[in-house]
Design a protein around this motif. Structure first.
Motif, PDB file in Angstrom:
ATOM      1  N   SER B  30      14.916 -15.525  41.079  1.00  0.00           N
ATOM      2  CA  SER B  30      16.289 -15.670  41.562  1.00  0.00           C
ATOM      3  C   SER B  30      17.063 -16.569  40.616  1.00  0.00           C
ATOM      4  O   SER B  30      16.495 -17.386  39.911  1.00  0.00           O
ATOM      5  CB  SER B  30      16.302 -16.238  42.979  1.00  0.00           C
ATOM      6  N   THR B  31      18.364 -16.432  40.619  1.00  0.00           N
ATOM      7  CA  THR B  31      19.178 -16.930  39.515  1.00  0.00           C
ATOM      8  C   THR B  31      20.121 -18.028  39.959  1.00  0.00           C
ATOM      9  O   THR B  31      20.905 -17.854  40.877  1.00  0.00           O
ATOM     10  CB  THR B  31      20.010 -15.774  38.935  1.00  0.00           C
ATOM     11  N   PHE B  32      20.043 -19.177  39.304  1.00  0.00           N
ATOM     12  CA  PHE B  32      21.002 -20.257  39.509  1.00  0.00           C
ATOM     13  C   PHE B  32      21.377 -20.743  38.121  1.00  0.00           C
ATOM     14  O   PHE B  32      20.529 -21.227  37.387  1.00  0.00           O
ATOM     15  CB  PHE B  32      20.361 -21.378  40.331  1.00  0.00           C
ATOM     16  N   LEU B  33      22.654 -20.616  37.766  1.00  0.00           N
ATOM     17  CA  LEU B  33      23.131 -20.958  36.434  1.00  0.00           C
ATOM     18  C   LEU B  33      24.053 -22.168  36.472  1.00  0.00           C
ATOM     19  O   LEU B  33      24.773 -22.382  37.460  1.00  0.00           O
ATOM     20  CB  LEU B  33      23.885 -19.772  35.816  1.00  0.00           C
ATOM     21  N   PHE B  34      24.033 -22.917  35.379  1.00  0.00           N
ATOM     22  CA  PHE B  34      24.789 -24.158  35.263  1.00  0.00           C
ATOM     23  C   PHE B  34      25.486 -24.220  33.908  1.00  0.00           C
ATOM     24  O   PHE B  34      25.001 -23.660  32.931  1.00  0.00           O
ATOM     25  CB  PHE B  34      23.851 -25.376  35.318  1.00  0.00           C
ATOM     26  N   TRP B  35      26.609 -24.939  33.855  1.00  0.00           N
ATOM     27  CA  TRP B  35      27.192 -25.397  32.610  1.00  0.00           C
ATOM     28  C   TRP B  35      27.244 -26.927  32.656  1.00  0.00           C
ATOM     29  O   TRP B  35      27.763 -27.509  33.621  1.00  0.00           O
ATOM     30  CB  TRP B  35      28.603 -24.856  32.394  1.00  0.00           C
ATOM     31  N   PRO B  44      25.052 -35.896  29.068  1.00  0.00           N
ATOM     32  CA  PRO B  44      25.473 -34.595  29.597  1.00  0.00           C
ATOM     33  C   PRO B  44      25.759 -34.728  31.098  1.00  0.00           C
ATOM     34  O   PRO B  44      25.065 -35.454  31.808  1.00  0.00           O
ATOM     35  CB  PRO B  44      24.241 -33.697  29.373  1.00  0.00           C
ATOM     36  N   LYS B  45      26.770 -33.997  31.566  1.00  0.00           N
ATOM     37  CA  LYS B  45      27.059 -34.014  32.997  1.00  0.00           C
ATOM     38  C   LYS B  45      27.449 -32.613  33.453  1.00  0.00           C
ATOM     39  O   LYS B  45      27.955 -31.806  32.672  1.00  0.00           O
ATOM     40  CB  LYS B  45      28.155 -35.019  33.332  1.00  0.00           C
ATOM     41  N   LEU B  46      27.184 -32.364  34.729  1.00  0.00           N
ATOM     42  CA  LEU B  46      27.427 -31.037  35.282  1.00  0.00           C
ATOM     43  C   LEU B  46      28.908 -30.698  35.258  1.00  0.00           C
ATOM     44  O   LEU B  46      29.747 -31.501  35.670  1.00  0.00           O
ATOM     45  CB  LEU B  46      26.906 -30.978  36.716  1.00  0.00           C
ATOM     46  N   LEU B  47      29.220 -29.498  34.795  1.00  0.00           N
ATOM     47  CA  LEU B  47      30.588 -29.008  34.827  1.00  0.00           C
ATOM     48  C   LEU B  47      30.774 -28.032  35.995  1.00  0.00           C
ATOM     49  O   LEU B  47      31.701 -28.166  36.788  1.00  0.00           O
ATOM     50  CB  LEU B  47      30.926 -28.327  33.496  1.00  0.00           C
ATOM     51  N   LEU B  48      29.887 -27.034  36.080  1.00  0.00           N
ATOM     52  CA  LEU B  48      29.927 -26.145  37.232  1.00  0.00           C
ATOM     53  C   LEU B  48      28.605 -25.383  37.349  1.00  0.00           C
ATOM     54  O   LEU B  48      27.805 -25.372  36.413  1.00  0.00           O
ATOM     55  CB  LEU B  48      31.122 -25.182  37.182  1.00  0.00           C
ATOM     56  N   LYS B  49      28.401 -24.787  38.512  1.00  0.00           N
ATOM     57  CA  LYS B  49      27.151 -24.067  38.753  1.00  0.00           C
ATOM     58  C   LYS B  49      27.410 -22.915  39.729  1.00  0.00           C
ATOM     59  O   LYS B  49      28.371 -22.951  40.502  1.00  0.00           O
ATOM     60  CB  LYS B  49      26.074 -24.994  39.314  1.00  0.00           C
ATOM     61  N   SER B  50      26.529 -21.921  39.695  1.00  0.00           N
ATOM     62  CA  SER B  50      26.685 -20.777  40.577  1.00  0.00           C
ATOM     63  C   SER B  50      25.387 -20.016  40.741  1.00  0.00           C
ATOM     64  O   SER B  50      24.558 -19.978  39.813  1.00  0.00           O
ATOM     65  CB  SER B  50      27.746 -19.814  40.018  1.00  0.00           C
ATOM     66  N   SER B  51      25.227 -19.422  41.909  1.00  0.00           N
ATOM     67  CA  SER B  51      24.121 -18.490  42.135  1.00  0.00           C
ATOM     68  C   SER B  51      24.614 -17.187  42.765  1.00  0.00           C
ATOM     69  O   SER B  51      23.810 -16.301  43.054  1.00  0.00           O
ATOM     70  CB  SER B  51      23.065 -19.118  43.051  1.00  0.00           C
ATOM     71  N   ARG B  56      33.748 -16.070  41.129  1.00  0.00           N
ATOM     72  CA  ARG B  56      34.287 -17.025  40.159  1.00  0.00           C
ATOM     73  C   ARG B  56      34.117 -18.449  40.684  1.00  0.00           C
ATOM     74  O   ARG B  56      34.482 -18.749  41.819  1.00  0.00           O
ATOM     75  CB  ARG B  56      35.748 -16.691  39.894  1.00  0.00           C
ATOM     76  N   THR B  57      33.578 -19.303  39.827  1.00  0.00           N
ATOM     77  CA  THR B  57      33.398 -20.723  40.152  1.00  0.00           C
ATOM     78  C   THR B  57      34.289 -21.526  39.225  1.00  0.00           C
ATOM     79  O   THR B  57      34.313 -21.269  38.022  1.00  0.00           O
ATOM     80  CB  THR B  57      31.930 -21.129  39.941  1.00  0.00           C
ATOM     81  N   GLU B  58      35.031 -22.484  39.778  1.00  0.00           N
ATOM     82  CA  GLU B  58      35.980 -23.246  38.965  1.00  0.00           C
ATOM     83  C   GLU B  58      35.784 -24.736  39.120  1.00  0.00           C
ATOM     84  O   GLU B  58      35.409 -25.234  40.197  1.00  0.00           O
ATOM     85  CB  GLU B  58      37.422 -22.920  39.386  1.00  0.00           C
ATOM     86  N   ALA B  64      33.768 -19.858  35.507  1.00  0.00           N
ATOM     87  CA  ALA B  64      32.704 -18.965  35.058  1.00  0.00           C
ATOM     88  C   ALA B  64      32.349 -18.049  36.219  1.00  0.00           C
ATOM     89  O   ALA B  64      32.471 -18.437  37.382  1.00  0.00           O
ATOM     90  CB  ALA B  64      31.474 -19.737  34.599  1.00  0.00           C
ATOM     91  N   THR B  65      31.922 -16.846  35.894  1.00  0.00           N
ATOM     92  CA  THR B  65      31.497 -15.876  36.902  1.00  0.00           C
ATOM     93  C   THR B  65      30.104 -15.388  36.539  1.00  0.00           C
ATOM     94  O   THR B  65      29.880 -14.930  35.401  1.00  0.00           O
ATOM     95  CB  THR B  65      32.465 -14.687  36.970  1.00  0.00           C
ATOM     96  N   LEU B  66      29.200 -15.486  37.476  1.00  0.00           N
ATOM     97  CA  LEU B  66      27.834 -15.004  37.259  1.00  0.00           C
ATOM     98  C   LEU B  66      27.819 -13.485  37.427  1.00  0.00           C
ATOM     99  O   LEU B  66      28.217 -12.962  38.475  1.00  0.00           O
ATOM    100  CB  LEU B  66      26.879 -15.650  38.260  1.00  0.00           C
TER     101      LEU B  66
END
Lengths: 114, 114
Positions: B30-35, B44-51, B56-58, B64-66
């Motif tokens: 299963s997929t969980f992506l981060f920038w 480094p610090k988290l900018l955004l994340k999505s699963s 669209r995550t802002e 970004a859109t997964l």
């Protein structure tokens, strides 16, 4: 909250010497990670502790690298017989143990092996 | 094994132009992506994340859109600012291994010029 604290910020060693890097995670965080940062490889995973227990050391060079977490307030990364190719920024991060929680990084230790 | 690919090592833009940083991934789980974003001499610090697929995550003007069909999670911004100059890492959560270990790409250095 001071964030993840890493010491020293810079370390210079001679080839063949030992280097010990320290990390103090955010209070209450039970997961601690070590990464190595280089321009070529980016952020490479080294090892990971959860509740002080080693969970995954798949990224650790086996022969000279070791990591410990003797208590919940600090972790160490030790590199024996340092080599020039070990020169990098070593980053520690902590998070809550639940899956998908944000990793909070320290500012890193820049290791230079001469 | 799981991997993240960032094809651009360096992106140079003029202030005001749109930003797009590419990220593709490979995973069997299963997929969980981060920038994550790293400014000079900072952690480094988290900018955004999505699963969530196709949502669209802002955050902080970036989005970004997964897209699971194309295994992509590109980072975009409509208008670059000088303060956006930083190193950007795309990361994938390693579900197949030890929980919330992140696998990072090699990073993209964004340089925004006046």
């Amino acid at each position: 909250n001071a964030g993840v604290i890493q010491t020293p910020r810079h370390k210079v060693t001679g080839k063949g010497q030992e280097a010990t890097l320290w990390c103090e995670p955010i209070s209450g965080h039970s997961a601690v990670f070590w990464y190595r940062q280089t321009i070529v490889q980016g952020l490479e995973f080294l090892t990971y502790f959860r509740n002080q227990a080693p969970i995954d050391d798949s990224g650790m060079p086996k022969e000279r690298f070791s990591a410990q977490m003797p208590n919940q307030s600090h972790s160490t990364l030790k590199i024996q017989s340092t080599q020039p190719q070990d020169s990098a920024v070593y980053l520690c991060a902590s998070s809550l143990a639940q899956s998908q929680n944000t990793l909070y990084f320290g500012a890193g230790t820049r290791l230079s092996v001469l | 094994g799981d991997s993240v690919t960032q094809t651009e090592g360096l992106v140079t833009l003029t202030e005001g132009l749109p930003v797009m940083l590419n990220c593709t991934y490979q995973t069997a789980y299963s997929t969980f992506l981060f920038w994550y974003v790293q400014h000079l001499n900072e952690a480094p610090k988290l900018l955004l994340k999505s699963s969530t697929d196709n949502k669209r995550t802002e955050h902080q003007g970036f989005h970004a859109t997964l897209h699971k069909s194309s295994s992509s999670f590109h980072l975009q911004k409509s208008s670059a600012q000088l303060s956006d100059s930083a190193l950007y890492y795309c990361a994938l959560s390693d579900h197949g291994g030890s929980g919330n270990k992140l696998i990072f790409g090699t990073g993209t250095l964004l340089s925004v010029k006046p």
